[in-house]
Design an enzyme around this catalytic site. Structure first.
Site, PDB file in Angstrom:
ATOM      1  N   TYR A  10       0.479  -1.268   0.028  1.00 31.43           N
ATOM      2  CA  TYR A  10      -0.040  -0.482  -0.305  1.00 31.43           C
ATOM      3  C   TYR A  10       0.586   1.334  -0.108  1.00 31.43           C
ATOM      4  O   TYR A  10       1.587   1.579   1.183  1.00 31.43           O
ATOM      5  CB  TYR A  10      -1.129   0.127   1.758  1.00 31.43           C
ATOM      6  CG  TYR A  10      -2.072  -0.500   1.637  1.00 31.43           C
ATOM      7  CD1 TYR A  10      -3.242  -0.681   0.356  1.00 31.43           C
ATOM      8  CD2 TYR A  10      -1.690  -1.876   2.055  1.00 31.43           C
ATOM      9  CE1 TYR A  10      -4.615  -1.574   0.331  1.00 31.43           C
ATOM     10  CE2 TYR A  10      -3.226  -2.840   1.854  1.00 31.43           C
ATOM     11  CZ  TYR A  10      -3.540  -2.068   1.058  1.00 31.43           C
ATOM     12  OH  TYR A  10      -4.703  -3.928   1.200  1.00 31.43           O
TER      13      TYR A  10
ATOM     14  N   ASP B  66      -6.541  -0.482  -6.264  1.00 35.56           N
ATOM     15  CA  ASP B  66      -7.762  -0.562  -6.045  1.00 35.56           C
ATOM     16  C   ASP B  66      -7.977   0.659  -4.817  1.00 35.56           C
ATOM     17  O   ASP B  66      -8.799  -0.044  -4.681  1.00 35.56           O
ATOM     18  CB  ASP B  66      -8.088  -1.567  -6.515  1.00 35.56           C
ATOM     19  CG  ASP B  66      -8.065  -2.817  -5.371  1.00 35.56           C
ATOM     20  OD1 ASP B  66      -7.332  -2.157  -4.475  1.00 35.56           O
ATOM     21  OD2 ASP B  66      -8.153  -4.189  -5.624  1.00 35.56           O
TER      22      ASP B  66
ATOM     23  N   HIS C  56     -10.167  -6.485  -5.453  1.00 32.19           N
ATOM     24  CA  HIS C  56     -10.230  -6.642  -3.585  1.00 32.19           C
ATOM     25  C   HIS C  56     -11.726  -7.359  -2.397  1.00 32.19           C
ATOM     26  O   HIS C  56     -11.312  -7.269  -1.874  1.00 32.19           O
ATOM     27  CB  HIS C  56     -10.072  -5.335  -3.058  1.00 32.19           C
ATOM     28  CG  HIS C  56      -9.241  -4.661  -2.042  1.00 32.19           C
ATOM     29  ND1 HIS C  56      -8.341  -4.021  -2.114  1.00 32.19           N
ATOM     30  CD2 HIS C  56      -9.082  -5.115  -0.526  1.00 32.19           C
ATOM     31  CE1 HIS C  56      -7.122  -3.715  -1.048  1.00 32.19           C
ATOM     32  NE2 HIS C  56      -7.760  -4.480   0.036  1.00 32.19           N
TER      33      HIS C  56
END
Lengths: 485, 485, 485, 485
Positions: D240, D268, D373
């Site tokens: 991330y 995403d 996700h």
């Protein structure tokens, strides 16, 4: 002279290292056989030191002991004074439930359709047996779709044609059949009825339809042949081919000699399907009998969080039955070899797509059965009626080159008629004959065939078809959207 | 002079070999008639040696006894002192349930739509009667699809057009009708109301719509004709043609002479449908009354595992009614023969595909009814609204050559409007009139028609259609996917 | 001087031929008004001879009495010593239920989405009110489809674009709006909250969105205008046009003078929809209060099997409200007439097909609202999002010629985004504001708008859209089959 | 020297203005940290003046305290005589429920498939944890569709091919993998098991598959690397990316140095999804523990009708974790920057449409993961298997330019095989590893992989595929209508 043994003696041999069991008042030392038991060692160890007659008789015919055990396995006989006790074996709760259900089942003349019989059968057999019969692979999608797919095919009924006279008979592989259906192969018929598949033979004979007998039938090929109503009653032989060609050839030639009229080679079982409902049934029984047996042997079943797959039978009933089968069959070698072994017509059972139907036609076999093994093998295989419809649309020529049969979920006359309109020569039903046998014996099977006959004639008339050849593709319309409502 | 007989005397004749029954205080010897009873011998034997008045009156009109029994069947009359006991007949639990429900039913002014009435009717008639009315063939797929198919057709409503004045009246086969609907043929109206189909005649007359009367109506053709509100009120005659042309011709000429305005030949009932809900209803009653009767006769009902179909009525109510009907009608012979027998316009009831609609147009009949007999005949026949839509798409010319009517599952004004947009001249409703008659009698039927009128006017206005001819195919859109949600 | 009247005096006038009622301690003789009561005579007769204050205040604003009753209708005032008794009115079981639910409702900060608020509202208002709000026409197909249709539209989310800054504001008919939504017109806001629609005005003003006010709002146009947060806060006026042009013109000019910024003409209500849930609610109340009132008047409610529609209100709440409206509006006359009466931009509310959207563009109006009146008018009208999608596919030019808004079932930010991608300029929400007002008052409305804002921003970011103009048709895919699972 | 503090002392600091907590027998003053707690201030205030060890240890690894608190936050240690009391912490009802469920869970050898494990996991973790794991965005449409979409893809199984030998191994990004699957990244593994993600590392190592580790894993990158079975066991690092490039670069280089073999950039999650099931879980806990804590602090929770969003955590667990992440990543800048920072191959995780798959190929990354996700980010994103199928149909060239992986709802060997037929190189599974870890620890994960291996081999054989490259697009057929039944 044979030795006399007491029940107390037997109970001293209740471990894997020395395992005796009682079957029909005889005592056998099965220690060396335990690891080779097709259904898994656990099943047999459950009866170590005890009387296994009931469990044994549920699935085995009489010849099995001689064939599988060594000569010296027979230890002796029960003392006479102890034999009577065998008759007073305690009944399990499950046995009591079944007995009660058998008393309460509806009279046969109140049975209107095949699903009525199925719901009786579900009640009058053990949960484990019903799980084995009725289950499919994994999430049972193909099992369900086999049935549900029929509801996508609607009829286009015609009116104002002569149908007072209406004849549902046909010719299948050269044999006259009173109806365009046949009894398909099913395994372990003794779970349904003591007379096993011979009940099917007699009923089919009386009503004039063909029976296909399974390699895994409880009744032996010769028992079936001698149960025929008359000597020209046609029986077909279904083959699970062993990897060992010699073993397979012997079996085929035996069937041919006995008088079987066709050889149906199963081609969709190169591996056994992952039938979870069947697998899960063994855990149910652990909750009562098996668990008790295991505990008696001084073992604990508390193994949670441990990886110990060997402890559980992940093959299930079908895995046990298919052990040793040929997983390397090919179009190029297997078909010619079969032709060299037998003169019987050859039918391939388990074709699941158009491409393989074409290959079958090119290989020169006499027929194919579009089938996904009743949803018990490849999960997400297309429903049989859909494959039949695709074949009709994409390769109608195949229907000219060999006979096309179909099975999978058929329960209604309308469903049979849909398949016939699309080009099938005959439709096989398997489970319904097991259910009928379990619920009402031979008369149940006769009733099953009569129900189908009545439905077929009623609906042929309402379609304005007075004979099987009046059934045409244009009388069926595939309408997706209707099925969804 | 007629003999006096006691109830005790009658009760001595309670077997198939000597069977007396009491009907309306008279004693009949029906022994020779028992095997020919259309509803099966069992039904009549149930009342052997007993009073059958109530059961008899439920389905028969007065003329039946004279027509069916031989002259010498009348044994005598009940002694006067025993007659009063007839009035104190014990009520069954089912009778009590119905009486209680009748007291609790909602007032008619709280009824908002046709389904409200249906749910009242379900409660105030016997379970057996409701099974006969509401059921369809086998798994009732076509029965259900008839209704569900409507939900695939959406409207394309327009706005900003004058609709203050809105007229739902139309011309059907040359007759003015206040609404584009008619009361379709239904059987055995006495099961609904003592006045049977005459209630329908009066209500239709009052509100200006056409009634089609069934061959199997409880009210006779002449009773219906004399129940008309005025002499120009149009009635149509529905015909189940007997195999015997002479019998059929007599019936047709009788209807024409009485003043019926059209002949509606049913063509979808060459065999009776397999209506399992109706068949199963006989087993329900066995659990109480019938079983009791059978036991009194000294027979055991414990025949399980025996094949004894003759013991059970597998024809059901419809099978009994259709016995002797013509299963060899053809386009080539039957239509010209009808023309030779009557001058009434001819309508074919039960067209289920585009091909037969075209044949009908070519045969020169005056109208067709797209119908699958309310899902009671051929299972998996396409829903009527879908067949109508196919006809509109594939052969719009047919609508110019004859009048097209449609029935099957219509319960709402919107559903009627969808059919009219697609080209139907009128829509038939059958069961709703039975339900209304059973629940509220003639006023219930009036209410039913008024509800439809209110729905039709409301929705024509919201569509911006001020008269029937404003309803066009482009105002309806078939949207599969919406129906699925 | 005004007369003093006792409750006893009033109770002597409790029939249709002499009917007095008490409202806010004053006594009115409403005998001549009873047959003209918009909600039906029964509703008012229920309070004959009794205190009607509570029922009156539920739906009426203060000016109604002066407007509808004649000057001499005021009979007098309650004696002072009797007034206190009004405050001790017995609470019905329904009142007690609602009070209890109000105490137990979740704190506003636990409300996550609009459906949470709806489920609170359902509990804290009377069943009758909720039936009026939440119901649709007949079987509520269009009502349900409005919501379900959204699930056929999936997104095509993009990644790796700058979306740290994300702005959901837009320009609607020239006015800045903080979000692409507006509060749509709803009736009888006093059923939700004593402050009625003024709560909506304040909340919309605080958060910067437009409110459309209904002709049938409980709050008067001037009350709404004076509830604005600031003088430039835009309000739109929704018009149900009366048949009498003069009456309509007066209303429009009044609104324009007060400062309303647009005129939204409802075009989908030329007849009132057949809202059965609303109609049925009157029967529920009959079971308790109304029935009691009727019985007191010495009438029997036992009229079953009698046709007496006049006894029941088949118009429902909407029928009462729409009485006297213009059912003969046309494209040719009504739009030009409107232009002649007002300078406000004109929006047509209730366009249900592509053809009428095109006619609207040709008629020169400023905007259209694709709407089926929340599924309350024409049953089986297509869901709004589907009509919007058809317009986008078939006539994208219309979006250039006028502004297109849409309402019907919107409850989620994703649903609003789907409409915006397809070309809608803004989305109207009606019922959610009623529910929020009923459940939590003005703060509930603020919360409703904030929830939508949060959902809109979250999902615009996840779509990689940083402003409204980034939302494009290619970001939405209509996938029928997915919606079916 | 460190100060000694009593529990009584601590309990005097239980407000936001002075908040002490006990963790592992040490006392910390977290007053200044309270407003910055990533999970919201409420969570931490709940433990003000009390022992927070248990809650702390559930989600945090040991290094967190040093990293987040200032040096002077440590107030002192518990007096020795009070430490023992920590062990006697009261168990909540939820703790007791979980303990009881743990004792009753089935032994691992009765687990047949991945859903079996999931249902065990649901019982043996807290409801809050399971809500966090299993939930998706808003109405969880994409979450559900990810799974349901598989049922639209049927197989076309072939017969009569050699499949005795069957090898499910493959090469993924150059690394040998025993199966075509990998363990995907998941957060907060300590909620599942004290050993967190290191259990996954060991199990994957033993059975020869790749693990992708999350930035939000409870186990640190170095812990995972040192848990490998052998030094060549491949691990991937999921990133991330923080908005601060420097912070991100440090993290990437650290992973590369440790020996991670690939960098998987999540694309995403530019905003956190609106996960209502996770958000709602906080209200459940308010009903017991949290509420109690709040009340002790003298605050009232009765704030209904007040707008006070700040009082509630509307970000949820994911919002807390994603705080500070980069919402302005772009194709143009971010990919080249990543290349400049690391030599690891780059994989983009979260591609949701064909267009972005093409952009990825053009950007030169080494692989993409088609993923939404797990239905936790954009609601109404298309199911992964559908996007994969679209890519296969519209742009088959992309499969030649980079490796395509896919995740989202995979639970069965058949589902993995469908993705492989369509062109996926490997399939990621996330939640199943969390569930297995929670239910049975490392052995549960081993069992999970073995189940998939067994299903894959069984079904490859039944398809007649003897190796991964035998799996071809023509072996899968997308049949919408079948899925609907």
């Amino acid at each position: 002279m044979i030795k006399t043994v007491t029940r107390k003696d037997v109970s001293d041999h209740r471990t894997a290292s020395s395992c005796w069991i009682i079957i029909q008042n005889r005592i056998y030392d099965v220690t060396s056989f335990v690891p080779h038991h097709p259904g898994g060692s656990k099943l047999i160890l459950n009866y170590a030191g005890r009387d296994a007659t009931k469990a044994f008789e549920e699935v085995h015919t009489g010849l099995v002991l001689e064939e599988t055990l060594q000569a010296d396995a027979l230890v002796g006989e029960l003392a006479v004074e102890e034999i009577s006790r065998a008759g007073t074996a305690e009944q399990s709760i499950e046995d009591l439930r079944i007995e009660s259900e058998r008393r309460r089942k509806p009279p046969l003349n109140q049975i209107l359709n095949l699903r009525d019989i199925e719901s009786v059968a579900e009640k009058v057999v053990s949960r484990k047996t019903f799980a084995f019969w009725s289950g499919g692979s994994e999430d049972e999608i193909t099992l369900q779709q086999n049935s549900k797919a029929f509801s996508r095919f609607f009829f286009v009924p015609r009116v104002l044609r002569r149908i007072q006279h209406c004849d549902p008979s046909t010719i299948i592989l050269g044999y006259h059949s009173s109806l365009p259906i046949y009894a398909s192969a099913t395994s372990l018929g003794k779970l349904a009825h003591p007379k096993a598949e011979t009940n099917v033979t007699r009923a089919c004979g009386k009503l004039g339809i063909i029976q296909m007998s399974s390699t895994h039938a409880s009744s032996s090929p010769s028992e079936l042949i001698s149960s025929r109503i008359h000597s020209s009653q046609p029986l077909w032989f279904q083959l699970y081919k062993k990897a060992d060609n010699q073993v397979a050839a012997t079996l085929i030639r035996h069937a041919e000699t006995l008088g079987f009229k066709a050889l149906c080679l199963t081609v969709d079982a190169a591996s056994h399907g992952n039938r979870e409902r069947d697998l899960r049934a063994q855990f149910i029984s652990e909750d009562d009998e098996v668990r008790k047996g295991v505990e008696e042997m001084g073992e604990s079943s508390a193994k949670e969080d441990m990886i110990d797959d060997e402890d559980v039978n992940l093959d299930g009933t079908s895995g046990a039955l298919l052990k040793g089968d040929d997983a390397d069959m090919t179009w190029e070698e297997t078909i010619p070899w079969l032709r060299s072994v037998t003169k019987m017509p050859i039918i391939l059972k388990g074709i699941q797509c158009v491409e393989d139907a074409v290959l079958a036609a090119e290989s020169g076999v006499d027929g194919i059965i579009i089938s996904n093994h009743g949803g018990r093998q490849m999960e997400y295989s297309l429903p049989s009626i859909e494959v039949l419809n695709l074949l009709r649309k994409q390769r109608p020529d195949v229907f000219q080159r060999l006979e096309v049969y179909v099975d999978g979920g058929f329960r209604r006359g309308t469903e049979v008629l849909k398949a016939l309109c699309l080009g099938a020569k005959a439709v096989g039903l398997g489970r319904p004959f097991l259910y009928a046998n379990a619920a009402y014996g031979e008369n149940g099977i006769v009733k099953t065939i009569r129900i189908l006959e009545r439905e077929l004639i009623t609906d042929m008339r309402l379609l304005s078809a007075s004979c099987i050849s009046d059934l045409r593709p244009e009388m069926v319309e595939r309408v997706d959207v209707l099925a969804q409502l």
